[in-house]
Design a protein around this motif. Sequence first.
Motif, PDB file in Angstrom:
ATOM      1  N   UNK A  61     -31.546  32.303  26.176  1.00  0.00           N
ATOM      2  CA  UNK A  61     -30.581  31.320  25.668  1.00  0.00           C
ATOM      3  C   UNK A  61     -29.663  30.859  26.797  1.00  0.00           C
ATOM      4  N   UNK A  62     -29.290  31.792  27.675  1.00  0.00           N
ATOM      5  CA  UNK A  62     -28.540  31.411  28.867  1.00  0.00           C
ATOM      6  C   UNK A  62     -29.266  30.313  29.627  1.00  0.00           C
TER       7      UNK A  62
ATOM      8  N   UNK B 107     -34.883  27.571  24.701  1.00  0.00           N
ATOM      9  CA  UNK B 107     -34.649  27.848  23.282  1.00  0.00           C
ATOM     10  C   UNK B 107     -35.892  28.224  22.508  1.00  0.00           C
TER      11      UNK B 107
ATOM     12  N   UNK C  46     -24.934  30.668  18.759  1.00  0.00           N
ATOM     13  CA  UNK C  46     -25.417  29.337  19.130  1.00  0.00           C
ATOM     14  C   UNK C  46     -25.552  28.449  17.896  1.00  0.00           C
TER      15      UNK C  46
ATOM     16  N   UNK D 244     -22.253  27.117  16.797  1.00  0.00           N
ATOM     17  CA  UNK D 244     -21.823  26.040  17.687  1.00  0.00           C
ATOM     18  C   UNK D 244     -22.503  24.729  17.283  1.00  0.00           C
ATOM     19  N   UNK D 245     -23.798  24.809  17.092  1.00  0.00           N
ATOM     20  CA  UNK D 245     -24.545  23.597  16.773  1.00  0.00           C
ATOM     21  C   UNK D 245     -24.274  23.110  15.364  1.00  0.00           C
TER      22      UNK D 245
ATOM     23  N   UNK E 111     -16.453  31.417  19.152  1.00  0.00           N
ATOM     24  CA  UNK E 111     -17.012  30.074  19.104  1.00  0.00           C
ATOM     25  C   UNK E 111     -16.275  29.188  18.102  1.00  0.00           C
TER      26      UNK E 111
END
Lengths: 650, 403
Positions: free
Chosen positions: A327-328, A332, A498, A501-502, A597
């Motif tokens: 992921x870094x 994906x 993540x 966030x999305x 986040x």
Amino acid sequence: MSGSRTGNGSSPSSSRPAADGGSRQQPRARTDGGSQQRSRSRTDGGPATPAGTVADGERRSRSLRNRVERRALAVLGATAVALLVGMFYYPVATVFVEAVVVDGAATLSVFVEILRDPFYFGELARLFAGESPLSVAGDLLSPDRRLGIVGFTAYQAALSTVASVALGLPAAYVLARYEFPGRQTLRSLTILPFVLPSIMVAVGFVAAFGRNGPINAALGLVGLGPIEWLFSLKAIVLAHAFYNAPLVARLTTAAWESVDASAVETARSLGAGPRRAFLDVVAPQLYPAVLMSAALTFVFTFGTFPIVLALGDFSLATVEVFVYRLIQDLDYAEAAGLAVVELVISLSILYAYLRYEARQSAAARGARPLPRKPLRPPSLSIRDLLPRLGIAVYAAIAVVVFLVPIASMLQASVTDAGGVTLDHYRFLVERQAGGAAFQVQPWPAIRNSLLFGAAALAVALPMGVIVAVLTTRSYRGRKLVDAVAMAPLSVSGIVVGLGLLRGLVFGTEIGSVEIAITGAVAIVAAHAVAGYPFVVRTVAPGLERLDPQLLESARALGASRVRALLDVELPLVWPGVVAGAAFAFAISIGEFSATVILATGADQFTMPIAIERFIGRRLGPATAMGVVLLVVTSVSFVVIDRLGGEHRGL
Amino acid sequence: MRRRTFVSALGTGVVVSLAGCTGDDDGSENGNGSNGNGDGGNGNGNGGNGNGDTETPTETPTENGDDGMENGEDDGATTNGEESTLTVGTYSAFLDAPSISPGEWLKEEFESTVDATLKWDAPENEVNHYIERQLAGEGSGADMYVGLNVDQLVRVDDELDDALFAEAGDVAGRDQVKPGLSFDPDGRAIPYDTGYICPVYDGTAIEAPETFDGLLDEEYRGDLITQDPAASATGRAFLLHTVHQYGADGYLDYWADLQDNDVRVLGSWSDAYGAWSEGEAPMVVSYSTDQVFAAGNDANLEKHQIRFLDDEGYANPEGMALFSDANEPDLAREFMGFVLQPEIQGEIAERNVQFPATDNAELSPDYDELAHEPPEPVTFTYEELQGSISEWIEDWERQFAQQ
């Protein structure tokens, strides 16, 4: 979400007998759906309350209340589902979809590649690649077989589970069967390791078990050692046990305390010896709790991340380490594919447990718990001394595994290169007094942690109870629903972060309306979603064991489903509610990735974030903040247990 | 990109925004937001923007400024008499970490010299956060980023079709940057400081080897702790240094030997340094400025010795760059010029405990004595890393963690 720091999390146990697929005891006539309808027609057709002596207004208000209560279950259920979808399933789906949609086309190639990659699946990868099962099986038995990262992750999780159970069971035995001063406080504090950020555990373990640490010093005094466990699998397994043995202990204690003394007495009066009575009467009531905590421990340690590299070595990297790296690197597809593999394995374990639980026979909750024995031996007979000797040995081990690392954390917070110092705490005070608005400050972090924790608890508790009610009804595939409802425990914390966030921070377009969700409310919701599975797992088994006639009588007397739940069922399973509350609160306190986040600024950060942000080129200030977390949460747990009414048993 | 306006809900932070409010419903999915210019979309405080909402925007005003730079117009001067705000993204340690965070000081200094407000923003995922924003069709939400590494820049360019960062343009003091440190061939990122990564060792326990090969000696078995290259800048620098030393064909063999000699690869810098401090191993990969901290803590400097293997230290310059959708590009350039001034350079370096990027920076003599620069700084260029770094790290992982 809980997974962000380590695998921790946990939940109480117990069994969850049920009347589904092939279970032994059916007479459960579980007709919740039907009975609800029945009661509706009954109440709608006019109050079945005695006579028209009741004033009209009162009657109207009662019927209004009834109507509200009748709908409450449906409304709460819908709210719970909406929260889960909005705060968990949808955000996570925005990431998982990357595993099956690559460059706009649906594909399974990502999974195929992962499954066939010996780096991940070892010898099994050849099986997935189409080689003959026989030759693969043959190689699996050979000494130089390859486990692959997934295989190794499962292996270390299995070892960690065994260690956690081995360390947790004796604690449950002592806490459930003996009386001694401070027992209740000790039980409240067992949950503490659960909330500790991995950086604290790393500091404590390295100091405690290091070459120059107190444990090797003590071993040296008696001419033993030194032990060199750090940076090996041993350290990882031990740290996992540090996190999860308390879970095993707490859940098993709860089950043990609800064993009915009269059942044991009956067995004894029928001629069974103490051993026989234990194996036949007590043990079967403990298995579900032990297995549930074992299953949860496996799931948490399977998704372990920072602690592996803090106390182990990169050669011991687990699946989650690679999910993080991918992921870094914004890779994906592979990250999501790997996280899905991880999830499938975790959920399979949970599902297997739930199936097992469903087959357990219902055992009535003990009206009268077993009497506790005094810890001080009443006589000097072998029979009295031997078990207490065993307890003393266990206590020594527990001191080494739990107390010495925590004491080492405390010590690290007051030392630096020059010796004893209060500089690290002085930093906290200075940051509080003079920190800028964009910096994390200690007091707001403490306040936020407590507020979010309390609010998350207020949401997670009803949510967990509702889901427990819904999953203890009888319908096809409900164990599957139950397992999927546990997903917040088993999805990679990195993926959840993540996804939030999305899905939430960036917002979603529904029609032409764009909805973005951040800030305190979102944080509380995320914490509640992360913590509610514990409430389900502690409440559902109790609900399922209740005599269905209790509920039916209440309903027949005109109580709405919610009223029956509040007045009849919940009081009977109260210990489970309290235990679930403690764990939900603990999850909130320890949560990191979702909070950081969703927060809109440093003023919404919590204690774990403050700890992480205070890591500079020296660890002292972060450790001092960690000690603050330790103290604040200790007090909170004692308070929760006291408020919850410890006398009730759990 | 679709234009959007964030309205509402301060306290709870539930932000509902309406897309396509001013007549660009579906049409301008792609690209340059050209129809956003009409209503001053980049302005500060244009919270209403057609929705009739009375609430104030919770997000920074730059939120709705996807337009602007692409059109080549200079929007920087739209301050309308208000004080303008420069939103600067960075990593959290730059603001928060005890003893290595110049952020607070920098903000005060800048605001005292310029009529503007500096707003720091430190998202958890650092640069990836802005990449994610762009992938999601959000604007960057900031004017510039401070703390960009060359490998992050490579990642940005690999992942995004549209430029996340713009060419820096005319920045005062840019010519003073040491030539070896400039890492962006396209002139977007300007270095403002650099660290050198090398082993730090306890001189009371061992005398560290002089060379990389020396680390393989039996004498140093189990003596070195380093970090996961994916999770830690120092770990990554050390791995890259071995690639630099042994070549892309040879570094894996070197690591096989190093692993045989019981090197420990822990997770973060703090995991490794914490273990080293407790005496678990006498050598740890860290920064060549280690003695600055040691002296600050009255520690025995003999226990904090620096070793530049083969006389080399791996340079890890940090850069600053302008987002291509910045609202305040001129102000951002002014800030970059400010950061490159000699006295600011010296102060940032000391506060961040790194080295200045310019050749005319003013460092205090005390600092100079404790912070060591390698005889030969080495680093990979952008071109060398592009297309290679991911593979190098992944190959290393697959060898080192093989089960």
